[in-house]
Write a protein that holds these residues in place. Sequence first.
Motif, PDB file in Angstrom:
ATOM      1  N   ASP A 114      91.091  74.636  68.118  1.00 22.66           N
ATOM      2  CA  ASP A 114      90.814  75.387  66.888  1.00 22.66           C
ATOM      3  C   ASP A 114      89.862  74.632  65.968  1.00 22.66           C
ATOM      4  N   THR A 115      90.085  73.329  65.821  1.00 25.25           N
ATOM      5  CA  THR A 115      89.208  72.518  64.975  1.00 25.25           C
ATOM      6  C   THR A 115      87.802  72.472  65.550  1.00 25.25           C
ATOM      7  N   ALA A 116      87.692  72.284  66.857  1.00 22.86           N
ATOM      8  CA  ALA A 116      86.379  72.227  67.502  1.00 22.86           C
ATOM      9  C   ALA A 116      85.640  73.550  67.317  1.00 22.86           C
ATOM     10  N   GLU A 117      86.325  74.670  67.497  1.00 20.25           N
ATOM     11  CA  GLU A 117      85.681  75.975  67.329  1.00 20.25           C
ATOM     12  C   GLU A 117      85.240  76.191  65.887  1.00 20.25           C
ATOM     13  N   ARG A 118      86.070  75.796  64.936  1.00 19.91           N
ATOM     14  CA  ARG A 118      85.704  75.948  63.522  1.00 19.91           C
ATOM     15  C   ARG A 118      84.458  75.116  63.192  1.00 19.91           C
ATOM     16  N   LEU A 119      84.443  73.863  63.642  1.00 19.48           N
ATOM     17  CA  LEU A 119      83.299  72.996  63.384  1.00 19.48           C
ATOM     18  C   LEU A 119      82.046  73.516  64.087  1.00 19.48           C
ATOM     19  N   ALA A 120      82.203  73.965  65.325  1.00 16.98           N
ATOM     20  CA  ALA A 120      81.058  74.492  66.079  1.00 16.98           C
ATOM     21  C   ALA A 120      80.462  75.710  65.383  1.00 16.98           C
ATOM     22  N   GLU A 121      81.305  76.597  64.914  1.00 14.23           N
ATOM     23  CA  GLU A 121      80.802  77.789  64.218  1.00 14.23           C
ATOM     24  C   GLU A 121      80.060  77.409  62.940  1.00 14.23           C
ATOM     25  N   LEU A 122      80.559  76.421  62.205  1.00 13.31           N
ATOM     26  CA  LEU A 122      79.847  75.961  61.009  1.00 13.31           C
ATOM     27  C   LEU A 122      78.470  75.414  61.374  1.00 13.31           C
ATOM     28  N   MET A 123      78.414  74.595  62.429  1.00 14.88           N
ATOM     29  CA  MET A 123      77.139  73.999  62.853  1.00 14.88           C
ATOM     30  C   MET A 123      76.130  75.065  63.261  1.00 14.88           C
ATOM     31  N   VAL A 124      76.573  76.036  64.056  1.00 15.40           N
ATOM     32  CA  VAL A 124      75.661  77.066  64.543  1.00 15.40           C
ATOM     33  C   VAL A 124      75.275  78.019  63.414  1.00 15.40           C
ATOM     34  N   ASN A 125      76.237  78.417  62.586  1.00  9.44           N
ATOM     35  CA  ASN A 125      75.929  79.302  61.461  1.00  9.44           C
ATOM     36  C   ASN A 125      74.939  78.669  60.494  1.00  9.44           C
ATOM     37  N   ASP A 126      75.047  77.346  60.284  1.00  6.75           N
ATOM     38  CA  ASP A 126      74.124  76.637  59.392  1.00  6.75           C
ATOM     39  C   ASP A 126      72.818  76.260  60.094  1.00  6.75           C
TER      40      ASP A 126
END
Length: 117
Positions: A21-33
């Motif tokens: 869950d943490t990895a997915e949340r961080l990944a989405e932030l990186m890609v969205n930004d």
Amino acid sequence: MSRLSEQEDFQVALCTAPDQDTAERLAELMVNDQLAACVNIVPNVTSVYRWHDSSGKASVEKDSEVLMIIKTHAELMAELGDLLEREHPYDVFELISCNIEQASAAYLEWLENSLRF
């Protein structure tokens, strides 16, 4: 490639997280930004490492983690580090990178078009 001249400026960065869950949340932030074009998430990585507790005593630890493989650019590494500093749950998080020395022209163009510059 249109804007960038050096393929070696593109990076593959590695960062571990405590869970999916943490990895997915961080990944989405990186890609969205647009700090990452893509983040591969590899579950069930066992990390063995030396850790110093608050008294300074060292011990060898072993934990199950999730590995994020981040495709980015050297110019974005500082911002990526800032994002992880704000959002990552570890006090000491891993963020290491290597240059991409060989990749197809089409992949490099896709990277370039997917990142913020």
